[in-house]
Enzyme design. Structure first.
Site, PDB file in Angstrom:
ATOM      1  N   HIS A 132      51.677  34.388  32.641  1.00 50.47           N
ATOM      2  CA  HIS A 132      50.783  35.496  32.994  1.00 50.47           C
ATOM      3  C   HIS A 132      49.339  35.036  32.904  1.00 50.47           C
ATOM      4  O   HIS A 132      48.946  34.411  31.918  1.00 50.47           O
ATOM      5  CB  HIS A 132      51.013  36.668  32.036  1.00 50.47           C
ATOM      6  CG  HIS A 132      50.377  37.936  32.481  1.00 50.47           C
ATOM      7  ND1 HIS A 132      49.032  38.160  32.357  1.00 50.47           N
ATOM      8  CD2 HIS A 132      50.891  39.047  33.055  1.00 50.47           C
ATOM      9  CE1 HIS A 132      48.742  39.352  32.824  1.00 50.47           C
ATOM     10  NE2 HIS A 132      49.843  39.916  33.254  1.00 50.47           N
ATOM     11  N   HIS A 156      49.854  51.766  31.504  1.00 45.42           N
ATOM     12  CA  HIS A 156      50.983  50.830  31.490  1.00 45.42           C
ATOM     13  C   HIS A 156      52.260  51.468  30.948  1.00 45.42           C
ATOM     14  O   HIS A 156      53.338  50.886  31.076  1.00 45.42           O
ATOM     15  CB  HIS A 156      50.634  49.598  30.652  1.00 45.42           C
ATOM     16  CG  HIS A 156      49.464  48.847  31.182  1.00 45.42           C
ATOM     17  ND1 HIS A 156      49.450  48.274  32.420  1.00 45.42           N
ATOM     18  CD2 HIS A 156      48.237  48.608  30.657  1.00 45.42           C
ATOM     19  CE1 HIS A 156      48.285  47.683  32.629  1.00 45.42           C
ATOM     20  NE2 HIS A 156      47.527  47.882  31.573  1.00 45.42           N
ATOM     21  N   ARG A 231      35.070  56.873  36.888  1.00 45.56           N
ATOM     22  CA  ARG A 231      35.860  55.633  36.788  1.00 45.56           C
ATOM     23  C   ARG A 231      35.669  55.050  35.397  1.00 45.56           C
ATOM     24  O   ARG A 231      34.675  54.386  35.107  1.00 45.56           O
ATOM     25  CB  ARG A 231      35.414  54.628  37.863  1.00 45.56           C
ATOM     26  CG  ARG A 231      36.136  53.257  37.772  1.00 45.56           C
ATOM     27  CD  ARG A 231      37.635  53.419  37.898  1.00 45.56           C
ATOM     28  NE  ARG A 231      38.348  52.158  37.976  1.00 45.56           N
ATOM     29  CZ  ARG A 231      39.214  51.727  37.052  1.00 45.56           C
ATOM     30  NH1 ARG A 231      39.423  52.444  35.952  1.00 45.56           N
ATOM     31  NH2 ARG A 231      39.875  50.601  37.218  1.00 45.56           N
ATOM     32  N   CYS A 278      33.380  52.772  43.962  1.00 48.82           N
ATOM     33  CA  CYS A 278      34.411  51.978  43.297  1.00 48.82           C
ATOM     34  C   CYS A 278      34.963  50.947  44.272  1.00 48.82           C
ATOM     35  O   CYS A 278      35.125  51.232  45.469  1.00 48.82           O
ATOM     36  CB  CYS A 278      35.530  52.902  42.810  1.00 48.82           C
ATOM     37  SG  CYS A 278      36.898  52.051  42.004  1.00 48.82           S
ATOM     38  N   TYR A 416      38.749  42.766  40.424  1.00 42.55           N
ATOM     39  CA  TYR A 416      37.648  43.044  41.350  1.00 42.55           C
ATOM     40  C   TYR A 416      37.251  41.814  42.153  1.00 42.55           C
ATOM     41  O   TYR A 416      36.081  41.422  42.223  1.00 42.55           O
ATOM     42  CB  TYR A 416      36.446  43.624  40.590  1.00 42.55           C
ATOM     43  CG  TYR A 416      36.770  44.940  39.918  1.00 42.55           C
ATOM     44  CD1 TYR A 416      37.269  46.011  40.658  1.00 42.55           C
ATOM     45  CD2 TYR A 416      36.601  45.106  38.548  1.00 42.55           C
ATOM     46  CE1 TYR A 416      37.587  47.221  40.045  1.00 42.55           C
ATOM     47  CE2 TYR A 416      36.913  46.315  37.929  1.00 42.55           C
ATOM     48  CZ  TYR A 416      37.402  47.358  38.691  1.00 42.55           C
ATOM     49  OH  TYR A 416      37.717  48.546  38.083  1.00 42.55           O
TER      50      TYR A 416
END
Length: 576
Positions: A132, A156, A231, A278, A416
């Site tokens: 990961h 999650h 956000r 965003c 991002y």
């Protein structure tokens, strides 16, 4: 922070199948004997490696429901008793071995294995951590319980994530240690979040992420603070303005510490009208092409406000910035006061030349729309970086660092960023792409809504929307079509609240605010349905792509294709 993603590497054994999970009692009994309490940890790990998740899938059918934890709150004492009884029963009947917390805690590295507990289960996630990209962050949960992390990163705690986690189950936590774990009450880190307006469409509750109804956006050039999209990446931190301190580091003058009052009185107050968007605005349209990772934003993760505060340039000059600094530094990093359970703060950075430019208009804002910043928007101080993606406009600002390096934050390095449509979670390399700064040209239709019905008797239809481009590039035209792009009309632009009179253009490179637009057109006489399309053009003649597929990316960012809505025309009953 356990960021379990639904990537191919996690589902390489195929999706969970309920038929595959049905295991005969005799098989379970045999498995139970294999996992006798006398087995060593190494024996258990060897068996796991040899037989893989398919064995664990089989046992999951037998244990369905036994791993469920009872929520805190009402009947908590009863739940605790039932949980203890459940685990004691598992110790007698479960095919999984029983581990003590001490044994779990001894597995906190890739060398010793990475184990975690969740709802009484013990999970070996070593293999997952090793492959990961955020493995170093996941190690923070090693040897302990996931519950505090998922109280913070509630996004999650979803069914598909739990299915993935089940593939790594190796045992159960002892009843005694589970009881001890339950006595450690984890308070809800979101309990002090502010109230929000009920009109907002919530995309995620914890952390809070929401957007207004699109039609609200085109009703006002300045978006009311209550309706400005929200956000948040972490809980809203409670900040006492009297004790607030902003630290500025990395300059020859040493560390500069400013109180809120000093920020307001030592530096001139500047006001900038700027649109924030965003990176994931309009992600829902990418999801229609192919599923992506991220909140399912519609077209309203964008808003426009007036911001007031000290210029970042002025503060950096007061802290010792000069030409010599520009020889060694390239970036200005920001750290927020919002933190996760490990104390890791939200962070981002922007190029130094943007930060110190007189034309950059970067603010350390303490007011929004003429009032103190609301809690959701960064009270008492946030960075406003006009023309730049919302993720770099750090809220609840606590520290500024002038540095040769970009921020090391997860949100700067491993999020991002844009990628090719051919890049997936198995092949993505976040280091290969630059962090998003300026955003591309954008426009969308706020009214009529997709699926709306208009009466033929009205004879015409009015279409409204917004348009904006990053980097201070001014929107100079918006084209609107009622027939899917075959023919076009030019919309009327509005760049202030002063009505329909043409407004003078802002200085070149400083068009920070959006333009609202409107066009009224006759209904085509033979049409029963309209496909309304809009596209914007900025002063560099950047234009929006016509479809989503060529710009699709695995994170669903930078979604700026032509916006399309379908509208039906209702015929007059007298004409039928």
């Amino acid at each position: 922070m356990l960021l379990l993603r639904r990537c191919h590497s996690l589902t390489r054994f195929g999706p969970l199948n309920t038929q595959r999970l049905q295991v005969a009692p005799a098989v379970a009994s045999c498995a139970g004997r294999l996992w006798s309490s006398s087995s060593s940890s190494e024996d258990q790990r060897s068996y796991q490696r040899a037989h893989g998740p398919s064995w664990r899938h089989g046992l999951a059918g037998l244990l369905a429901g036994t791993g469920a934890v009872l929520a805190y709150g009402l009947h908590h004492h009863k739940a605790e008793q039932e949980d203890t009884i459940r685990v004691q029963a598992l110790e007698k009947t479960s095919a999984f071995p029983i581990f003590s917390q001490e044994e779990v805690t001894s597995h906190r590295s890739l060398e010793d294995g990475v184990w975690v507990t969740y709802k009484g289960g013990v999970y070996d996630i070593t293999e997952f951590v090793a492959m990961h990209p955020g493995g170093d962050k996941i190690l923070l949960a090693a040897g302990g319980a996931l519950e505090p992390f998922w109280a913070l990163y509630a996004v999650h705690n979803q069914e598909h994530v739990l299915e993935m986690l089940s593939e790594y189950k190796v045992g159960e936590l002892s009843a005694e240690d589970l009881k001890k774990q339950k006595t450690i009450q984890t308070s809800d880190p979101y309990s002090s979040d502010p109230e929000r307006h009920p009109v907002l469409h919530i995309n995620n509750l914890k952390p809070f992420n929401a957007e207004p109804p699109p039609e609200i956006l085109s009703d006002s050039f300045i978006t009311p603070s209550a309706f400005f999209f929200k956000r948040n990446h972490l809980p809203v931190p409670p900040v006492d303005p009297a004790s607030y301190q902003l630290m500025v580091e990395g300059l020859p003058g040493g560390v500069l510490t400013l109180s809120l009052e000093e920020l307001k009185t030592r530096f001139p107050k500047h006001t900038v009208t700027a649109t924030l968007q965003c990176a994931g605005n309009r992600r829902s349209e990418m999801n229609k092409v192919k599923q992506v990772k991220g909140l399912n934003w519609g077209i309203a993760a964008i808003s426009n406000a007036t911001w007031s505060g000290a210029r970042l340039r002025d503060v950096l000059l007061a802290a010792g910035y000069g030409p010599d600094v520009a020889q060694r530094a390239l970036h200005v990093q920001f750290e927020g006061l919002d933190k996760d359970v490990t104390g890791t703060t939200y962070g981002a950075s922007i190029p130094l030349n943007k930060a110190v430019s007189e034309e950059g208009d970067v603010l350390l804002a303490y007011e929004m729309n003429g009032a103190d910043l609301p809690a959701d928007h960064g009270y008492p101080v946030r960075v406003v970086v006009p023309g730049t993606v919302g993720a770099r406009n750090v809220k609840w600002l606590g520290k500024i660092i002038v540095s040769a390096d970009e921020s090391s934050s997860h949100w700067q390095q491993n999020d991002y960023k844009g990628f090719s449509p051919g890049t997936d979670w198995d092949t993505v390399d976040f280091k290969s792409a630059p962090a998003i700064q300026e955003l591309p040209i954008q426009s969308a239709i706020t009214t009529p809504a997709d699926g709306a019905v208009v009466d033929r008797s009205l004879e015409d239809v009015t279409v409204k929307g917004y348009a904006w481009s990053g980097g201070g590039r001014e929107v100079v035209r918006v084209d609107v079509s009622l027939d899917g792009g075959k023919t076009w009309q030019v919309a009327q632009l509005k760049s202030s609240e002063k009505g329909q009179a043409p407004e003078p253009s802002p200085p070149p490179g400083r068009a920070w605010a959006w333009k609202l637009w409107e066009v009224t057109a006759p209904l085509p006489p033979e049409a029963q349905e309209l496909e309304i399309v809009c596209k914007a053009v900025d002063n560099s003649y950047n234009m929006q792509p016509d479809t989503v597929a060529p710009i699709w990316n695995l994170r669903g960012v930078l979604s700026n294709a032509w916006h399309r809505v379908t509208v039906k025309i209702r015929e007059d009953e007298s004409e039928e």
